[in-house]
Design a protein around this motif. Structure first.
Motif, mmCIF file in Angstrom:
data_model
loop_
_atom_site.group_PDB
_atom_site.id
_atom_site.type_symbol
_atom_site.label_atom_id
_atom_site.label_comp_id
_atom_site.label_asym_id
_atom_site.label_seq_id
_atom_site.Cartn_x
_atom_site.Cartn_y
_atom_site.Cartn_z
ATOM 1 N N PHE A 1 68.883 10.457 123.420
ATOM 2 C CA PHE A 1 68.051 10.576 124.634
ATOM 3 C C PHE A 1 68.667 9.647 125.677
ATOM 4 O O PHE A 1 69.532 8.832 125.342
ATOM 5 C CB PHE A 1 66.588 10.183 124.348
ATOM 6 N N ASN A 2 68.239 9.801 126.929
ATOM 7 C CA ASN A 2 68.706 8.861 127.965
ATOM 8 C C ASN A 2 68.145 7.490 127.596
ATOM 9 O O ASN A 2 66.943 7.267 127.652
ATOM 10 C CB ASN A 2 68.218 9.285 129.344
ATOM 11 N N ARG A 3 69.031 6.588 127.196
ATOM 12 C CA ARG A 3 68.610 5.323 126.604
ATOM 13 C C ARG A 3 68.695 4.208 127.641
ATOM 14 O O ARG A 3 69.735 4.017 128.281
ATOM 15 C CB ARG A 3 69.530 4.998 125.416
ATOM 16 N N VAL A 4 67.602 3.508 127.804
ATOM 17 C CA VAL A 4 67.596 2.336 128.695
ATOM 18 C C VAL A 4 68.523 1.285 128.084
ATOM 19 O O VAL A 4 68.444 1.026 126.879
ATOM 20 C CB VAL A 4 66.148 1.791 128.832
ATOM 21 N N SER A 5 69.432 0.695 128.906
ATOM 22 C CA SER A 5 70.368 -0.257 128.310
ATOM 23 C C SER A 5 70.192 -1.688 128.821
ATOM 24 O O SER A 5 70.972 -2.564 128.459
ATOM 25 C CB SER A 5 71.811 0.227 128.520
ATOM 26 N N GLY B 1 66.742 0.226 124.721
ATOM 27 C CA GLY B 1 66.539 1.072 123.535
ATOM 28 C C GLY B 1 65.407 2.067 123.715
ATOM 29 O O GLY B 1 65.205 2.935 122.869
ATOM 30 N N ALA B 2 64.677 1.942 124.852
ATOM 31 C CA ALA B 2 63.577 2.881 125.106
ATOM 32 C C ALA B 2 64.125 4.161 125.742
ATOM 33 O O ALA B 2 65.239 4.183 126.267
ATOM 34 C CB ALA B 2 62.558 2.239 126.040
ATOM 35 N N VAL B 3 63.315 5.224 125.689
ATOM 36 C CA VAL B 3 63.649 6.458 126.401
ATOM 37 C C VAL B 3 63.418 6.198 127.890
ATOM 38 O O VAL B 3 62.418 5.579 128.270
ATOM 39 C CB VAL B 3 62.715 7.611 125.954
ATOM 40 N N LEU B 4 64.351 6.653 128.708
ATOM 41 C CA LEU B 4 64.153 6.507 130.161
ATOM 42 C C LEU B 4 62.935 7.345 130.559
ATOM 43 O O LEU B 4 62.874 8.539 130.250
ATOM 44 C CB LEU B 4 65.403 7.003 130.898
ATOM 45 N N PRO B 5 61.924 6.731 131.246
ATOM 46 C CA PRO B 5 60.715 7.500 131.586
ATOM 47 C C PRO B 5 61.030 8.687 132.495
ATOM 48 O O PRO B 5 61.985 8.647 133.281
ATOM 49 C CB PRO B 5 59.848 6.471 132.318
ATOM 50 N N ILE C 1 58.083 1.808 136.144
ATOM 51 C CA ILE C 1 57.600 1.535 134.780
ATOM 52 C C ILE C 1 58.520 0.476 134.206
ATOM 53 O O ILE C 1 59.750 0.608 134.317
ATOM 54 C CB ILE C 1 57.618 2.820 133.925
ATOM 55 N N GLU C 2 57.947 -0.569 133.643
ATOM 56 C CA GLU C 2 58.807 -1.544 132.955
ATOM 57 C C GLU C 2 59.411 -0.833 131.745
ATOM 58 O O GLU C 2 58.723 -0.083 131.056
ATOM 59 C CB GLU C 2 57.992 -2.764 132.510
ATOM 60 N N ALA C 3 60.690 -1.054 131.519
ATOM 61 C CA ALA C 3 61.359 -0.302 130.447
ATOM 62 C C ALA C 3 62.283 -1.243 129.678
ATOM 63 O O ALA C 3 62.964 -2.075 130.279
ATOM 64 C CB ALA C 3 62.163 0.848 131.032
ATOM 65 N N MET C 4 62.252 -1.117 128.357
ATOM 66 C CA MET C 4 62.993 -2.040 127.496
ATOM 67 C C MET C 4 64.271 -1.391 126.952
ATOM 68 O O MET C 4 64.334 -0.175 126.758
ATOM 69 C CB MET C 4 62.115 -2.480 126.306
ATOM 70 N N GLN D 1 57.359 0.990 129.118
ATOM 71 C CA GLN D 1 58.034 1.909 128.182
ATOM 72 C C GLN D 1 58.776 1.052 127.155
ATOM 73 O O GLN D 1 59.800 0.445 127.450
ATOM 74 C CB GLN D 1 59.032 2.791 128.950
ATOM 75 N N ALA D 2 58.175 0.997 125.949
ATOM 76 C CA ALA D 2 58.800 0.196 124.885
ATOM 77 C C ALA D 2 59.763 1.054 124.082
ATOM 78 O O ALA D 2 59.613 2.282 124.035
ATOM 79 C CB ALA D 2 57.711 -0.357 123.968
ATOM 80 N N ALA D 3 60.758 0.399 123.448
ATOM 81 C CA ALA D 3 61.612 1.115 122.493
ATOM 82 C C ALA D 3 60.728 1.559 121.337
ATOM 83 O O ALA D 3 59.871 0.792 120.887
ATOM 84 C CB ALA D 3 62.718 0.195 121.989
ATOM 85 N N GLY D 4 60.902 2.787 120.905
ATOM 86 C CA GLY D 4 60.093 3.298 119.788
ATOM 87 C C GLY D 4 58.827 3.994 120.234
ATOM 88 O O GLY D 4 58.042 4.439 119.396
ATOM 89 N N SER D 5 58.578 4.088 121.553
ATOM 90 C CA SER D 5 57.403 4.819 122.056
ATOM 91 C C SER D 5 57.861 6.120 122.689
ATOM 92 O O SER D 5 58.935 6.174 123.288
ATOM 93 C CB SER D 5 56.669 4.001 123.122
ATOM 94 N N PRO D 6 57.022 7.159 122.583
ATOM 95 C CA PRO D 6 57.384 8.429 123.229
ATOM 96 C C PRO D 6 57.540 8.236 124.740
ATOM 97 O O PRO D 6 56.993 7.295 125.307
ATOM 98 C CB PRO D 6 56.200 9.342 122.909
ATOM 99 N N GLN D 7 58.289 9.154 125.330
ATOM 100 C CA GLN D 7 58.620 9.044 126.757
ATOM 101 C C GLN D 7 57.366 9.049 127.645
ATOM 102 O O GLN D 7 56.521 9.930 127.511
ATOM 103 C CB GLN D 7 59.532 10.209 127.148
ATOM 104 N N LEU D 8 57.273 8.056 128.542
ATOM 105 C CA LEU D 8 56.199 8.034 129.557
ATOM 106 C C LEU D 8 56.677 8.809 130.775
ATOM 107 O O LEU D 8 57.862 9.133 130.883
ATOM 108 C CB LEU D 8 55.877 6.593 129.964
ATOM 109 N N SER D 9 55.773 9.032 131.688
ATOM 110 C CA SER D 9 56.117 9.772 132.897
ATOM 111 C C SER D 9 55.639 8.955 134.107
ATOM 112 O O SER D 9 54.493 8.496 134.134
ATOM 113 C CB SER D 9 55.415 11.132 132.832
ATOM 114 N N LEU D 10 56.546 8.723 135.042
ATOM 115 C CA LEU D 10 56.156 7.992 136.263
ATOM 116 C C LEU D 10 55.331 8.946 137.124
ATOM 117 O O LEU D 10 55.797 10.027 137.483
ATOM 118 C CB LEU D 10 57.427 7.533 137.004
ATOM 119 N N LYS D 11 54.078 8.519 137.437
ATOM 120 C CA LYS D 11 53.182 9.447 138.142
ATOM 121 C C LYS D 11 53.498 9.472 139.638
ATOM 122 O O LYS D 11 53.638 10.518 140.241
ATOM 123 C CB LYS D 11 51.725 9.065 137.886
#
Ligand SMILES: Nc1nc2c(c(=O)[nH]1)N[C@H]1C(S)=C(S)[C@@H](COP(=O)(O)OP(=O)(O)OC[C@H]3O[C@@H](n4cnc5c(N)ncnc54)[C@H](O)[C@@H]3O)O[C@H]1N2
Ligand code: MOO
Ligand SMILES: [Mg+2]
Length: 397
Positions: A48-52, A97-101, A92-95, A76-86
């Protein structure tokens, strides 16, 4: 009797390589074995598009439209399903290893932000699309061959097996090897030898040299008695793919191995090689069984295993044998018309490998091996070997 040259001996041995088939083993046990299947990417790498970088994920378009303060919608934590920016003017804070929201395409690391009242202010001139994002499929695509078969497995391959979920891997089966010492003078390692006895060190040198190839050999000792030798070796020939002997192949009254092997139907392919140490080396086959009978002097057994058994094994498992060479660091003289395996110490200087002779006191001097790193292979057609000349080496460290 005509001596076989080192080159011919090796050629005969390589021609008699064997295929031991394939087995499936636990991936974590596979280091040092030879892979027998292609390992394929089960999904894209990354999947997936991985936050680095740890930070905030934004829409680069919002930044380019002049927005510098982004209200934080969530984490958006690593290991959580993808969030969506409304709201695309938020973040969105993103860690790492997380999926890019969804609805974001850039990540700005915390070091470049100030966060106050649930809002992140960016102090940057420009933001690039997909900055700090490791794009889906960038490294490898699903279905790509990540590791081709026929390679030697190491830690890098183990991590790839793990990541594609290969719990079991297909590898080349190892030959079943029995290492046999003979001789009435030999006692076990835990024994106190009498004046006229010594401990049986050669078998353990062989065990250790084979362990480097991930071969777990068994060992046995047989006394110098023709009947015992015959019946015991007959059993071994039925049970093992390879027999490695050490001793009893020369001219002595109790050197029974060649005769016994002959009586058991093992066909001699050569006996006596134009080399020192290891001249009385005997090699033979009985159908698919391979017999290496090394001379008993410790250095003879040691170098012959490296020079002959190793390449035979590499050929059998279809692997390229690494070739090495070094520069002789001082003049050396060796008269006999034999290939000489000279013990050397290796040193590296300005990217070049130098070999310094430490000849030792002959093939019985096993303590000298402790000071050496390799054997320099000096050809049989010269006597004066000059400093600065390059020769092949057989490394054992
Ligand atoms: N008349 C001749 N005598 C010898 C010749 C020759 O051409 N003509 N060759 C010499 C050379 S070179 C070597 S090498 C040895 C080879 O001897 P064998 O293969 O018959 O080995 P053994 O007689 O059994 O033992 C020789 C030597 O090695 C020691 N040994 C044997 N096994 C072990 C072991 N597992 N661990 C430690 N040491 C071992 C043994 O005690 C002897 O000292 O023959 C020369 N003679
Ligand atoms: O082959 Mo022997 O090893 O020269 O003593
Ligand atoms: Mg002997």
């Amino acid at each position: 009797m005509e001596l076989t040259t080192v080159k011919d001996a090796l050629e005969i041995i390589l021609k008699s390589a064997e295929d031991f088939g394939i087995e499936e083993i636990d991936f974590l046990q596979s280091s040092g074995r030879i892979l027998q299947e292609n390992i394929v990417a089960d999904r894209d790498f990354p999947p997936f598009n991985r936050v680095s970088m740890d930070g905030i994920a934004i829409s680069s378009e919002a930044f380019n439209n002049g927005i510098r303060s982004f209200k934080i919608e969530g984490i958006q934590a690593a290991g959580s399903p993808q969030l969506s920016l409304k709201n695309t003017e938020n973040c969105i804070e993103a860690m790492t290893g997380a999926v890019l929201p969804k609805n974001t395409d850039a990540v700005i690391q915390y070091e470049l932000l100030t966060i106050e009242n649930n809002s992140a202010t960016v102090n940057l001139e420009a933001v690039k699309e997909f900055q700090n994002v490791h794009l889906k499929g960038l490294d490898r695509k699903q279905g790509d061959v990540l590791i081709p078969k026929d390679i030697l497995i190491s830690a890098a391959e183990i991590s790839v097996f793990a990541t594609v979920g290969k719990e079991k891997v297909k590898v080349a089966k190892q030959p079943k090897v029995m290492i046999v010492s003979t001789g009435n003078e030999l006692v076990e390692v835990d024994q106190i030898p009498a004046e006229h006895q010594i401990r049986r060190s050669n078998v353990y040198a062989l065990v250790s040299l084979l362990e480097k190839l991930q071969i777990k050999a068994e060992t046995a000792h047989i006394l110098d008695d023709k009947e015992t030798l015959t019946s015991t070796i007959e059993g071994f020939l039925n049970e093992y793919d390879v027999l490695l002997f050490s001793g009893a192949v020369s001219k002595g009254k109790f050197d029974f191995i060649p005769e016994v092997l002959n009586n058991l139907g093992v066909q001699k392919l050569f006996h006596q090689v134009k080399q020192r140490p290891g001249k009385p080396f005997w090699f033979g086959k009985k159908q698919h069984k391979t017999v290496f009978a090394f001379p008993g002097n410790p250095v003879s057994t040691f170098v012959s295993c490296l020079k002959y058994f190793y390449p035979w094994y590499y050929k059998s498992v279809n692997l390229e044998m690494p070739k090495n060479e070094a520069i002789l660091s001082e003049d050396f003289y060796f008269k006999p018309n034999l290939t000489y395996f000279l013990q050397v110490k290796l040193t590296q200087e300005e990217g070049k490998l130098y070999a310094t002779p430490i000849a030792g006191k002959g093939s019985g001097d096993l303590a000298n091996l402790v000071d050496a790193d390799a054997f320099l292979e000096l050809p049989d057609d010269s006597t004066n070997f000059t400093k600065g000349t390059i020769f092949p080496i057989i490394k054992f460290r």
